[in-house]
Design an enzyme around this catalytic site. Structure first.
Site, PDB file in Angstrom:
ATOM      1  N   ARG A 152      74.987  43.203 106.199  1.00 27.15           N
ATOM      2  CA  ARG A 152      75.762  42.877 105.119  1.00 27.15           C
ATOM      3  C   ARG A 152      77.085  43.568 104.590  1.00 27.15           C
ATOM      4  O   ARG A 152      77.778  43.405 103.752  1.00 27.15           O
ATOM      5  CB  ARG A 152      74.967  42.163 104.153  1.00 27.15           C
ATOM      6  CG  ARG A 152      74.097  41.028 104.393  1.00 27.15           C
ATOM      7  CD  ARG A 152      73.682  40.294 103.641  1.00 27.15           C
ATOM      8  NE  ARG A 152      72.237  40.883 103.443  1.00 27.15           N
ATOM      9  CZ  ARG A 152      71.184  40.926 103.882  1.00 27.15           C
ATOM     10  NH1 ARG A 152      70.920  40.117 105.115  1.00 27.15           N
ATOM     11  NH2 ARG A 152      70.060  41.461 103.770  1.00 27.15           N
ATOM     12  N   GLY A 213      61.335  43.800 105.810  1.00 24.35           N
ATOM     13  CA  GLY A 213      60.183  43.727 106.215  1.00 24.35           C
ATOM     14  C   GLY A 213      58.736  43.065 105.830  1.00 24.35           C
ATOM     15  O   GLY A 213      57.801  43.157 106.392  1.00 24.35           O
ATOM     16  N   ALA A 214      58.787  42.674 104.565  1.00 29.14           N
ATOM     17  CA  ALA A 214      57.758  42.038 103.954  1.00 29.14           C
ATOM     18  C   ALA A 214      57.011  40.926 104.851  1.00 29.14           C
ATOM     19  O   ALA A 214      55.832  40.914 104.599  1.00 29.14           O
ATOM     20  CB  ALA A 214      58.204  41.334 102.423  1.00 29.14           C
ATOM     21  N   GLU A 215      57.556  40.134 105.564  1.00 32.54           N
ATOM     22  CA  GLU A 215      56.946  39.257 106.278  1.00 32.54           C
ATOM     23  C   GLU A 215      56.134  39.834 107.547  1.00 32.54           C
ATOM     24  O   GLU A 215      55.061  39.468 107.993  1.00 32.54           O
ATOM     25  CB  GLU A 215      57.771  38.255 107.053  1.00 32.54           C
ATOM     26  CG  GLU A 215      58.425  37.092 106.250  1.00 32.54           C
ATOM     27  CD  GLU A 215      58.975  37.326 104.955  1.00 32.54           C
ATOM     28  OE1 GLU A 215      60.126  38.363 105.029  1.00 32.54           O
ATOM     29  OE2 GLU A 215      58.517  36.932 103.989  1.00 32.54           O
ATOM     30  N   ASP A 336      57.360  33.074  98.882  1.00 41.85           N
ATOM     31  CA  ASP A 336      58.545  34.086  99.488  1.00 41.85           C
ATOM     32  C   ASP A 336      59.610  33.915  98.271  1.00 41.85           C
ATOM     33  O   ASP A 336      60.826  34.077  99.031  1.00 41.85           O
ATOM     34  CB  ASP A 336      59.076  33.572 100.690  1.00 41.85           C
ATOM     35  CG  ASP A 336      59.927  34.468 101.558  1.00 41.85           C
ATOM     36  OD1 ASP A 336      60.161  35.613 101.143  1.00 41.85           O
ATOM     37  OD2 ASP A 336      60.542  34.029 102.444  1.00 41.85           O
ATOM     38  N   LYS A 363      65.391  33.079  94.485  1.00 43.28           N
ATOM     39  CA  LYS A 363      64.889  31.886  95.451  1.00 43.28           C
ATOM     40  C   LYS A 363      64.278  30.980  94.593  1.00 43.28           C
ATOM     41  O   LYS A 363      64.233  29.696  95.091  1.00 43.28           O
ATOM     42  CB  LYS A 363      64.219  32.726  96.637  1.00 43.28           C
ATOM     43  CG  LYS A 363      64.746  33.048  97.793  1.00 43.28           C
ATOM     44  CD  LYS A 363      63.797  33.345  98.815  1.00 43.28           C
ATOM     45  CE  LYS A 363      64.229  34.019  99.875  1.00 43.28           C
ATOM     46  NZ  LYS A 363      63.031  34.097 100.849  1.00 43.28           N
ATOM     47  N   TRP A 424      70.907  35.115 100.247  1.00 39.78           N
ATOM     48  CA  TRP A 424      71.727  36.146 100.368  1.00 39.78           C
ATOM     49  C   TRP A 424      73.045  35.871 100.028  1.00 39.78           C
ATOM     50  O   TRP A 424      73.791  36.584  99.466  1.00 39.78           O
ATOM     51  CB  TRP A 424      71.226  37.154 101.596  1.00 39.78           C
ATOM     52  CG  TRP A 424      71.761  36.719 102.606  1.00 39.78           C
ATOM     53  CD1 TRP A 424      71.209  35.931 103.498  1.00 39.78           C
ATOM     54  CD2 TRP A 424      73.145  36.514 103.137  1.00 39.78           C
ATOM     55  NE1 TRP A 424      72.052  35.493 104.688  1.00 39.78           N
ATOM     56  CE2 TRP A 424      73.075  36.008 104.409  1.00 39.78           C
ATOM     57  CE3 TRP A 424      74.470  37.269 102.555  1.00 39.78           C
ATOM     58  CZ2 TRP A 424      74.185  35.751 105.115  1.00 39.78           C
ATOM     59  CZ3 TRP A 424      75.520  36.854 103.439  1.00 39.78           C
ATOM     60  CH2 TRP A 424      75.262  35.870 104.586  1.00 39.78           C
ATOM     61  N   HIS A 645      62.557  31.826 120.308  1.00 43.94           N
ATOM     62  CA  HIS A 645      62.725  30.975 121.377  1.00 43.94           C
ATOM     63  C   HIS A 645      61.929  29.614 120.761  1.00 43.94           C
ATOM     64  O   HIS A 645      60.648  29.313 121.005  1.00 43.94           O
ATOM     65  CB  HIS A 645      62.306  31.444 122.687  1.00 43.94           C
ATOM     66  CG  HIS A 645      62.969  32.612 123.192  1.00 43.94           C
ATOM     67  ND1 HIS A 645      64.093  32.645 123.355  1.00 43.94           N
ATOM     68  CD2 HIS A 645      62.337  34.097 122.974  1.00 43.94           C
ATOM     69  CE1 HIS A 645      64.480  34.079 123.808  1.00 43.94           C
ATOM     70  NE2 HIS A 645      63.289  34.655 123.431  1.00 43.94           N
ATOM     71  N   MET A 682      65.363  41.758 122.887  1.00 47.90           N
ATOM     72  CA  MET A 682      63.855  41.111 123.288  1.00 47.90           C
ATOM     73  C   MET A 682      63.195  42.250 123.701  1.00 47.90           C
ATOM     74  O   MET A 682      63.271  42.943 124.889  1.00 47.90           O
ATOM     75  CB  MET A 682      64.363  40.207 124.534  1.00 47.90           C
ATOM     76  CG  MET A 682      63.231  39.808 125.210  1.00 47.90           C
ATOM     77  SD  MET A 682      62.061  38.732 124.252  1.00 47.90           S
ATOM     78  CE  MET A 682      60.421  39.141 125.112  1.00 47.90           C
TER      79      MET A 682
END
Ligand code: CA
Length: 720
Positions: A152, A213-215, A336, A363, A424, A645, A682
Site C-alpha cells: 500500500r 497474519g492474524a488469520e 474479524d 470494520k 483498508w 483457486h 504458488m
C-alpha cells in the site's frame, strides 16, 4: 460445490476457510482561499501540500487526504482526461495482483509500489521510468498472505524512501538511484506466517511498521526502527504471548485474556494498515486487528474476555513505544472486526469548542470520534447497517451486543461481514465541508464456528470459523436483520451529527479509496472501472471516467508547472482477486496493474483488451474415478487450495484449474508438492500433502470438469 454467494464472499473477506493554495499556480477558476488552518497542530512535518507535492502517505501528517489544489473543480471537471499511463509493472507468472498503493510525488518524480513490493520512480510529467527497485521477495510467502501479495505504499524523508516487504523486511532506498541504504528484518521469527502489506510511517526519529497474519495465527506487534541505521528502537506487542510480559502494557493486557489461551494460535492483533503520527505530542496512533482464532470462545474458554489490544486504537509514545491510552472498538472480537482502518487526525469544532480528534470507521460498522489526547469517546454511530450490536454505550464506551452476535452454537447471518463496513481503502476529510468521505461496504455474512479437532496448522488458516457472504438464498436466516445486499457507497459523513450528509448511489461491492480537494470535489475509483467524481458538499456525481479497470487504491493530486494532476493506481486484487464481483471491470476487460494520471484537456483513457473465453483444454484421462479418491481429493482441495483457486469456471484473478493446461497437469506434483511455481506465488504444499493427496486432487478436478462438461451447475461447497 460453490454458490455465487460464496464467491462474492471471497471478495471481501477472508471467506470460506474459516473462511493553501499552491504557490504561483494559475487556476482557471479562482475560488476563495480554502481555510486550511484546521490542521495546524499536526502540520509541521513537511508534507508538500504547500508546493503541490505529496510527500506523506495521507498527504497531511494527520492523513486527511485533502489536496489544497483547485484547478480541477466543478466548473472544469468536464475537461479532465488522461495525461499519461504507466503500466510496466513487474508481474510474476501470469497473475496480475492488486494495485493498492498511494503514490508519493516529490520534485517532479512519482514514487510508488506495486505487487511484490517493487518500487518505481517515474517522471511525474511524462510517466517515463527513472528507476525500478525489485526487492525480490520470497514468492513462497504468498501462501501465508490472507489477501494477495499487495503493497500500500512508501514513506519518504529527505533523500530516503522506505518500503516494507511481504516477507518482512524494511528497506531504506536512495530516492535518487533506488539503491539500498539499509535493510532490516522486522519479523520476530523468520518461519512464522507474518506478512507485511502496509506502508511504513515516519514518527519523529523512527520509522514504524506493523504486519499481517492474524488469520494464519500470529502474535501482532509494531516495531520502530532508527531512520539512519535501521536498528530496532522499540517494539509494542498488541497481545500477550506464552513468555514473560515484555512491558507494563502487556501485563495490563494479560488480565483480559483467558489463562487457557492457546498461544500457539498467536492471538492475532496485527497492525496491518493504519498508523498516524501527531508531531505535537510525539504520539503514533496504531490501529489493531482481529483476534486469532476468530471466535472469542476459541481463545481459551467459553467465557468472553475483552482480549486487549485486539480491535483497538492505541496511542503510543513514539519515543518509548509505551501506550498513552487505548480504546477498544470491539471487546472480545469474534467477527474479524479489525480496527486497522484508516485513521484521520483533525481539529474540528465540537459543540462550539475546538477539539483535537482522531476519527476512524473500522470494520465493525461504527464511526468513532475520539479526543486524540485523552482517548475520550465523543461519538460512535453506525455508518452502515449493523446487526451485531444495537449501539455503543457512551458511558462505558462499549458496544451493546445483540443476540445476533453469538455464533457459538448456531450459524448466524451477521452484518457487517468480516470484510467490514469499511476496509483498508482510505477515507478523506475536507476541512472545507467538515465531512469525512468513507468508501463503505454493505453486506452480511454467515458465520459458523469450526470444530475440526485440529490443532494449530503451520502455514495454513487457523481461524476456527467459516464465513460466507449472504445471498438471497439466506432469506430465512435474515429475518429481522438488515436486507441482504452486496453494495458499496461513498458516504459524506458528518462527524458532528454522527450521520451521513450524503450517500452515493450503490456501486458494485468494493469501492476504492478517496481523495478530497479544494476544488470541492471528491474522487473515488470503483470496482466497475469508473473513476467517480462527486461534489464534496452535496454528493452530486459530476463525472464518471470510464477506465476499464477496477480501482481499489486511493487517488492523489499534485501540481507541476501550473498544472494540477490526479493520479490513481488501477488493478483489481487483494482479497477481491479470488473472485471478480458481479458488475466489476475484470469481467469485461483484462485485469492488470496501471497507474493512471489525469489533467485538464487530457485524452480518453484507453481500455484494456476485452476478456475472451479461453480455449478449452483437453480433459486428462487415466485418473482414478473411485468415490473414495474423489472424496479425498475434494477434501484436500477445499482445505488447502480453494483459498485462491475457486472450483469450476468462476471468474477469478488466479489460474483456473478447471481448464488446466496439459503442461500444468503433467507437472502437477512438482507444482503442488515441490513448489515449482513458488516464485510466482504458488508455494509447495509438500509439508501437508502427500503424492496420494495430489493424485486425488487431480482426479477430483478432472472428474468435476467432466460433470461440468455434462452441464452440471455449480452447487455449494463448504470448505473446512
Ligand atoms: Ca483479519
Amino acid at each position: 460445490m460453490i454458490t455465487r454467494g460464496i464467491l462474492v464472499a471471497a471478495i471481501l473477506c477472508l471467506p470460506i476457510l474459516g473462511c493553501s493554495e499552491p504557490e504561483a499556480t494559475q487556476t482557471e477558476t479562482p475560488t476563495e482561499t480554502p481555510n486550511l488552518a484546521v490542521d495546524q497542530n499536526v502540520a509541521s512535518t513537511p508534507s508538500g501540500e504547500e508546493h503541490g507535492e505529496w510527500l506523506l502517505h495521507g498527504l497531511s501528517p494527520g492523513e486527511q487526504r485533502f489536496s489544497p489544489l483547485d484547478q480541477i473543480s466543478t466548473s472544469t471537471i468536464d475537461r479532465v482526461g488522461l495525461a499519461f499511463e504507466f503500466n510496466d509493472f513487474v508481474v510474476r507468472g501470469n497473475t496480475h495482483r492488486g494495485a493498492e498503493a498511494t503514490p508519493l510525488m516529490d520534485d517532479g518524480v512519482l514514487y510508488f509500489t506495486g505487487p511484490w513490493d517493487v518500487v518505481y520512480a517515474i517522471d511525474a510529467r511524462s510517466g517515463k521510468e527513472i528507476w525500478v527497485f525489485d526487492p525480490e521477495v520470497d514468492g513462497a510467502r504468498a501462501r501465508v498472505t490472507c489477501c494477495d501479495v499487495v503493497n500500500r505504499g512508501l514513506a519518504m524523508q529527505d533523500d530516503t524512501l522506505f518500503v516494507a516487504t511481504t516477507d518482512g523486511y524494511l528497506i531504506a532506498l536512495s530516492k535518487k538511484s533506488g539503491d539500498v541504504v539499509w535493510k532490516t528484518d522486522t519479523f520476530i521469527e523468520r518461519d512464522s506466517p507474518h506478512t507485511i502489506t502496509g506502508a511504513p510511517r515516519l514518527a519523529g526519529d523512527v520509522i514504524v511498521i506493523g504486519n499481517g497474519g492474524a488469520e494464519m495465527g500470529v502474535r501482532g506487534y509494531v516495531s520502530a526502527f532508527d531512520l539512519e541505521t535501521g536498528a530496532l528502537v522499540w517494539r509494542f506487542f498488541t497481545v500477550p504471548g506464552p513468555g514473560p510480559d515484555e512491558t507494563v502494557d502487556i501485563t495490563l493486557a494479560r488480565k483480559t485474556w483467558s489463562e487457557n489461551m492457546p498461544w500457539d494460535h498467536g492471538g492475532g492483533g496485527t497492525v496491518w494498515d493504519s498508523m498516524v503520527y501527531d508531531e505535537a505530542t510525539d504520539t503514533i496512533y496504531v490501529g489493531v486487528g482481529n483476534g486469532g482464532p476468530w471466535p472469542a470462545w476459541k481463545r481459551g474458554d467459553a467465557e468472553i474476555h475483552d482480549n486487549l489490544y485486539l480491535s483497538s486504537i492505541v496511542a503510543l509514545d513514539a519515543e518509548t513505544g509505551l501506550a498513552r491510552w487505548h480504546y477498544q472498538t470491539t471487546p472480545g472480537d469474534s467477527w474479524d472486526y479489525t480496527a486497522t482502518q484508516h485513521m484521520i487526525l483533525a481539529d474540528i469544532d465540537w459543540n462550539g469548542e475546538p477539539r483535537q480528534v482522531i476519527m476512524q470507521a473500522p470494520k465493525n460498522g461504527f464511526f468513532y470520534v475520539l479526543d486524540r489526547n485523552s482517548g475520550e469517546l465523543l461519538s460512535a454511530e453506525p455508518f452502515v447497517p449493523v446487526s451485531w450490536a444495537s449501539h455503543v454505550d457512551m458511558e462505558t464506551g462499549r458496544p451493546v451486543l445483540t443476540e445476533n452476535a453469538d455464533y457459538s452454537e448456531q450459524t448466524r447471518l451477521i452484518t457487517p461481514g468480516p470484510g467490514g463496513g469499511h476496509n483498508w481503502p482510505p477515507m478523506a476529510f475536507s476541512p472545507l465541508t467538515g465531512l469525512v468521505y468513507i468508501p463503505t461496504l454493505e453486506f452480511s455474512s454467515k458465520f459458523t464456528t469450526v470444530d475440526d479437532g485440529e490443532g494449530y496448522q503451520p502455514k495454513n488458516r487457523n481461524t476456527k470459523a467459516l464465513s460466507t457472504i449472504a445471498t438471497s438464498k439466506n432469506a430465512e436466516l435474515a429475518k429481522g436483520l438488515p436486507p441482504i445486499v452486496q453494495n458499496s457507497h461513498i458516504v459524506g459523513w458528518d462527524p458532528n451529527t454522527g450521520k451521513p450528509k450524503w450517500k452515493s448511489p450503490a456501486q458494485p461491492l468494493g469501492s476504492g479509496g478517496v481523495l478530497a480537494t479544494a476544488g470541492k470535489l471528491v474522487f473515488a475509483g470503483s470496482a466497475d472501472g469508473f473513476l467517480n467524481v462527486f461534489q464534496a458538499d452535496t454528493g452530486k456525481l459530476v463525472r464518471a471516467i470510464d477506465v476499464g479497470t477496477a480501482m481499489i487504491a486511493a487517488p492523489i493530486s499534485y501540481e507541476l508547472d501550473g498544472t494540477q494532476y490526479i493520479a490513481v493506481q488501477a488493478g483489481a486484487g487483494g482479497v477481491g482477486l479470488r473472485a471478480f464481483v458481479g458488475g466489476s471491470a475484470p469481467l469485461k476487460y483484462v485485469n492488470s496493474e496501471r497507474l493512471l494520471v489525469f489533467r485538464l484537456d487530457g485524452t480518453d483513457v484507453p481500455k484494456p483488451p476485452p476478456v475472451e473465453k479461453p480455449a478449452e483444454n483437453e480433459i486428462p484421462t487415466g485418473l482414478p474415478t473411485d468415490a473414495e479418491t474423489l472424496a479425498l481429493g475434494e477434501k484436500k482441495f477445499n482445505r488447502y487450495c480453494v483459498r485462491c483457486h475457486l472450483p469450476r469456471n468462476i471468474p477469478s484473478g488466479y489460474p483456473n484449474l478447471w481448464n488446466m493446461a496439459p503442461a500444468t497437469d503433467e507437472n502437477f506434483d512438482d507444482i503442488v508438492l515441490n513448489g515449482a511455481y513458488a516464485y510466482a506465488g504458488m508455494a509447495g504444499f509438500g509439508d501437508v500433502l502427500t503424492p496420494e493427496d495430489a493424485l486425488a486432487m487431480r482426479a477430483y478436478i478432472v472428474e468435476d470438469r467432466r460433470r461440468v462438461q455434462k452441464g452440471a451447475k455449480p452447487g455449494e461447497t463448504e470448505a473446512h
